[in-house]
Design a protein around this motif. Structure first.
Motif, PDB file in Angstrom:
ATOM      1  N   ALA A 100       0.829  -1.213   0.000  1.00 20.87           N
ATOM      2  CA  ALA A 100       0.000   0.000   0.000  1.00 20.87           C
ATOM      3  C   ALA A 100       0.863   1.264   0.000  1.00 20.87           C
ATOM      4  O   ALA A 100       0.525   2.249  -0.655  1.00 20.87           O
ATOM      5  N   HIS A 101       1.983   1.242   0.716  1.00 21.10           N
ATOM      6  CA  HIS A 101       2.802   2.451   0.784  1.00 21.10           C
ATOM      7  C   HIS A 101       3.374   2.836  -0.581  1.00 21.10           C
ATOM      8  O   HIS A 101       3.790   3.973  -0.785  1.00 21.10           O
ATOM      9  N   CYS A 102       3.367   1.907  -1.527  1.00 11.92           N
ATOM     10  CA  CYS A 102       3.889   2.195  -2.872  1.00 11.92           C
ATOM     11  C   CYS A 102       2.932   3.041  -3.700  1.00 11.92           C
ATOM     12  O   CYS A 102       3.360   3.741  -4.614  1.00 11.92           O
ATOM     13  N   VAL A 103       1.645   2.955  -3.424  1.00 11.58           N
ATOM     14  CA  VAL A 103       0.650   3.617  -4.286  1.00 11.58           C
ATOM     15  C   VAL A 103      -0.239   4.608  -3.555  1.00 11.58           C
ATOM     16  O   VAL A 103      -0.925   5.413  -4.196  1.00 11.58           O
ATOM     17  N   LYS A 104      -0.241   4.587  -2.257  1.00  8.93           N
ATOM     18  CA  LYS A 104      -1.196   5.323  -1.434  1.00  8.93           C
ATOM     19  C   LYS A 104      -1.355   6.791  -1.813  1.00  8.93           C
ATOM     20  O   LYS A 104      -2.459   7.288  -1.912  1.00  8.93           O
ATOM     21  N   ASP A 105      -0.287   7.484  -2.055  1.00  8.77           N
ATOM     22  CA  ASP A 105      -0.358   8.929  -2.292  1.00  8.77           C
ATOM     23  C   ASP A 105      -0.202   9.327  -3.756  1.00  8.77           C
ATOM     24  O   ASP A 105       0.138  10.469  -4.061  1.00  8.77           O
ATOM     25  N   ILE A 106      -0.438   8.384  -4.673  1.00 10.98           N
ATOM     26  CA  ILE A 106      -0.249   8.641  -6.103  1.00 10.98           C
ATOM     27  C   ILE A 106      -1.569   8.391  -6.827  1.00 10.98           C
ATOM     28  O   ILE A 106      -2.273   7.437  -6.519  1.00 10.98           O
ATOM     29  N   LYS A 107      -1.905   9.236  -7.788  1.00  4.37           N
ATOM     30  CA  LYS A 107      -3.104   9.012  -8.605  1.00  4.37           C
ATOM     31  C   LYS A 107      -2.837   7.873  -9.582  1.00  4.37           C
ATOM     32  O   LYS A 107      -1.733   7.735 -10.102  1.00  4.37           O
ATOM     33  N   SER A 108      -3.866   7.079  -9.867  1.00  2.00           N
ATOM     34  CA  SER A 108      -3.679   5.917 -10.745  1.00  2.00           C
ATOM     35  C   SER A 108      -3.182   6.318 -12.128  1.00  2.00           C
ATOM     36  O   SER A 108      -2.388   5.605 -12.731  1.00  2.00           O
ATOM     37  N   LYS A 109      -3.598   7.471 -12.639  1.00  2.17           N
ATOM     38  CA  LYS A 109      -3.134   7.893 -13.970  1.00  2.17           C
ATOM     39  C   LYS A 109      -1.640   8.224 -13.968  1.00  2.17           C
ATOM     40  O   LYS A 109      -1.026   8.309 -15.029  1.00  2.17           O
ATOM     41  N   ASN A 110      -1.051   8.393 -12.784  1.00  2.67           N
ATOM     42  CA  ASN A 110       0.372   8.696 -12.668  1.00  2.67           C
ATOM     43  C   ASN A 110       1.223   7.476 -12.334  1.00  2.67           C
ATOM     44  O   ASN A 110       2.388   7.608 -11.983  1.00  2.67           O
ATOM     45  N   LEU A 111       0.638   6.286 -12.435  1.00  5.81           N
ATOM     46  CA  LEU A 111       1.374   5.049 -12.204  1.00  5.81           C
ATOM     47  C   LEU A 111       1.507   4.286 -13.510  1.00  5.81           C
ATOM     48  O   LEU A 111       0.614   4.324 -14.355  1.00  5.81           O
ATOM     49  N   VAL A 112       2.599   3.574 -13.657  1.00 11.10           N
ATOM     50  CA  VAL A 112       2.818   2.709 -14.809  1.00 11.10           C
ATOM     51  C   VAL A 112       3.501   1.436 -14.325  1.00 11.10           C
ATOM     52  O   VAL A 112       4.269   1.463 -13.358  1.00 11.10           O
ATOM     53  N   ILE A 113       3.183   0.345 -14.984  1.00 11.16           N
ATOM     54  CA  ILE A 113       3.774  -0.950 -14.663  1.00 11.16           C
ATOM     55  C   ILE A 113       4.703  -1.338 -15.805  1.00 11.16           C
ATOM     56  O   ILE A 113       4.326  -1.260 -16.976  1.00 11.16           O
ATOM     57  N   ILE A 114       5.914  -1.751 -15.458  1.00 14.75           N
ATOM     58  CA  ILE A 114       6.863  -2.262 -16.445  1.00 14.75           C
ATOM     59  C   ILE A 114       7.014  -3.757 -16.157  1.00 14.75           C
ATOM     60  O   ILE A 114       7.454  -4.153 -15.076  1.00 14.75           O
ATOM     61  N   ALA A 115       6.612  -4.575 -17.114  1.00 13.48           N
ATOM     62  CA  ALA A 115       6.631  -6.039 -16.944  1.00 13.48           C
ATOM     63  C   ALA A 115       7.517  -6.669 -18.007  1.00 13.48           C
ATOM     64  O   ALA A 115       7.755  -6.086 -19.060  1.00 13.48           O
ATOM     65  N   GLY A 116       7.983  -7.868 -17.722  1.00 15.75           N
ATOM     66  CA  GLY A 116       8.778  -8.602 -18.703  1.00 15.75           C
ATOM     67  C   GLY A 116      10.199  -8.098 -18.853  1.00 15.75           C
ATOM     68  O   GLY A 116      10.815  -8.241 -19.895  1.00 15.75           O
ATOM     69  N   ILE A 117      10.739  -7.504 -17.772  1.00 19.72           N
ATOM     70  CA  ILE A 117      12.145  -7.082 -17.788  1.00 19.72           C
ATOM     71  C   ILE A 117      12.876  -7.856 -16.700  1.00 19.72           C
ATOM     72  O   ILE A 117      12.277  -8.333 -15.735  1.00 19.72           O
ATOM     73  N   TYR A 118      14.183  -7.952 -16.859  1.00 24.76           N
ATOM     74  CA  TYR A 118      15.002  -8.645 -15.870  1.00 24.76           C
ATOM     75  C   TYR A 118      15.794  -7.641 -15.033  1.00 24.76           C
ATOM     76  O   TYR A 118      15.823  -7.703 -13.822  1.00 24.76           O
ATOM     77  N   ASN A 119      16.419  -6.723 -15.689  1.00 23.57           N
ATOM     78  CA  ASN A 119      17.252  -5.722 -15.045  1.00 23.57           C
ATOM     79  C   ASN A 119      16.509  -4.393 -15.092  1.00 23.57           C
ATOM     80  O   ASN A 119      15.922  -4.048 -16.115  1.00 23.57           O
ATOM     81  N   LEU A 120      16.535  -3.639 -14.014  1.00 23.12           N
ATOM     82  CA  LEU A 120      15.830  -2.353 -13.991  1.00 23.12           C
ATOM     83  C   LEU A 120      16.359  -1.371 -15.024  1.00 23.12           C
ATOM     84  O   LEU A 120      15.687  -0.412 -15.374  1.00 23.12           O
ATOM     85  N   ASN A 121      17.568  -1.616 -15.528  1.00 20.21           N
ATOM     86  CA  ASN A 121      18.144  -0.751 -16.555  1.00 20.21           C
ATOM     87  C   ASN A 121      17.896  -1.258 -17.970  1.00 20.21           C
ATOM     88  O   ASN A 121      18.408  -0.684 -18.932  1.00 20.21           O
ATOM     89  N   ASP A 122      17.134  -2.354 -18.111  1.00 22.13           N
ATOM     90  CA  ASP A 122      16.807  -2.866 -19.447  1.00 22.13           C
ATOM     91  C   ASP A 122      16.083  -1.801 -20.259  1.00 22.13           C
ATOM     92  O   ASP A 122      15.332  -0.994 -19.704  1.00 22.13           O
ATOM     93  N   LYS A 123      16.307  -1.824 -21.566  1.00 23.66           N
ATOM     94  CA  LYS A 123      15.575  -0.920 -22.448  1.00 23.66           C
ATOM     95  C   LYS A 123      14.100  -1.314 -22.418  1.00 23.66           C
ATOM     96  O   LYS A 123      13.753  -2.491 -22.552  1.00 23.66           O
ATOM     97  N   ILE A 124      13.245  -0.339 -22.238  1.00 26.35           N
ATOM     98  CA  ILE A 124      11.814  -0.601 -22.134  1.00 26.35           C
ATOM     99  C   ILE A 124      11.169  -0.478 -23.506  1.00 26.35           C
ATOM    100  O   ILE A 124      11.252   0.557 -24.155  1.00 26.35           O
ATOM    101  N   GLN A 125      10.545  -1.568 -23.917  1.00 27.50           N
ATOM    102  CA  GLN A 125       9.810  -1.605 -25.180  1.00 27.50           C
ATOM    103  C   GLN A 125       8.342  -1.272 -24.897  1.00 27.50           C
ATOM    104  O   GLN A 125       7.876  -1.406 -23.767  1.00 27.50           O
ATOM    105  N   GLN A 126       7.607  -0.885 -25.917  1.00 28.86           N
ATOM    106  CA  GLN A 126       6.189  -0.597 -25.757  1.00 28.86           C
ATOM    107  C   GLN A 126       5.441  -1.803 -25.177  1.00 28.86           C
ATOM    108  O   GLN A 126       4.523  -1.644 -24.382  1.00 28.86           O
ATOM    109  N   SER A 127       5.871  -3.004 -25.544  1.00 28.01           N
ATOM    110  CA  SER A 127       5.207  -4.218 -25.055  1.00 28.01           C
ATOM    111  C   SER A 127       5.436  -4.456 -23.557  1.00 28.01           C
ATOM    112  O   SER A 127       4.745  -5.283 -22.956  1.00 28.01           O
TER     113      SER A 127
END
Length: 188
Positions: A100-127
């Protein structure tokens, strides 16, 4: 509070998370259970992509834990994303569980999920990008208890070797089942 930078999923503790949600009556909008609709698909939930285990905090093989996602904030004006905020766990095609502390004070339109990556520095594709439709957190949340939330994404996850759901325990499993068990902690 020490999980702010690294939300860790304790795989066995997922039982406790789901029991909390089930006891609070958190179900999908269609009235189904959180795992409904996953039984007859051509993948297996909760299966890692390796037979080996990493112990004592070492890095895993790429995509060993395909249910972990990165939660980030989004600048809607510039359509850019922040660095990693917290981790979450894929529950089904549209649902993620996190703290809950990760999202509590943020509007949903201001959150994004990045899935299908291994390293946090991986290049992010649209998929890899999934926008948040809505989220809710436990109304009993405070700084030390009930730190749990679910996030609903706007487009469906396509399950593959890089994105899969974690298995949920049956409703009859008690948290007492976790006593004296070895648990696995994952996160960035």
């Amino acid at each position: 509070m020490f999980f702010t930078e690294l939300f860790a999923l304790i795989s066995g503790l997922a039982t406790s998370f789901i029991l909390i949600f089930n006891n609070l009556g958190v179900y999908q909008s269609d009235g189904g259970h959180l795992n409904d609709g996953l039984d007859n698909l051509n993948f297996t939930c909760g299966m890692t992509n390796s037979n080996s285990r990493i112990i004592n905090g070492f890095s895993t093989k790429p995509f060993f834990w395909p249910w972990i996602v990165s939660i980030r904030t989004r600048n809607t004006f510039f359509n850019t994303f922040s660095s990693h905020l917290c981790a979450g766990t894929v529950i089904n095609h549209h649902l993620i569980i996190t703290a809950a502390h990760c999202v509590k004070d943020i509007k949903s339109k201001n959150l994004v999920i990045i899935a299908g990556i291994y390293n946090l520095n991986d290049k992010i594709q649209q998929s890899n990008i999934f926008y948040v439709n809505n989220f809710e957190y436990n109304l009993l949340y405070n700084m030390t208890q009930n730190d749990i939330a679910w996030i609903e994404i706007s487009k469906k996850f396509t399950f593959n070797d890089k994105i899969r759901p974690i298995c949920l325990p049956p409703n009859w499993i008690s948290t007492k089942f976790l006593l004296n068990k070895t648990l696995t902690l994952i996160g960035w």
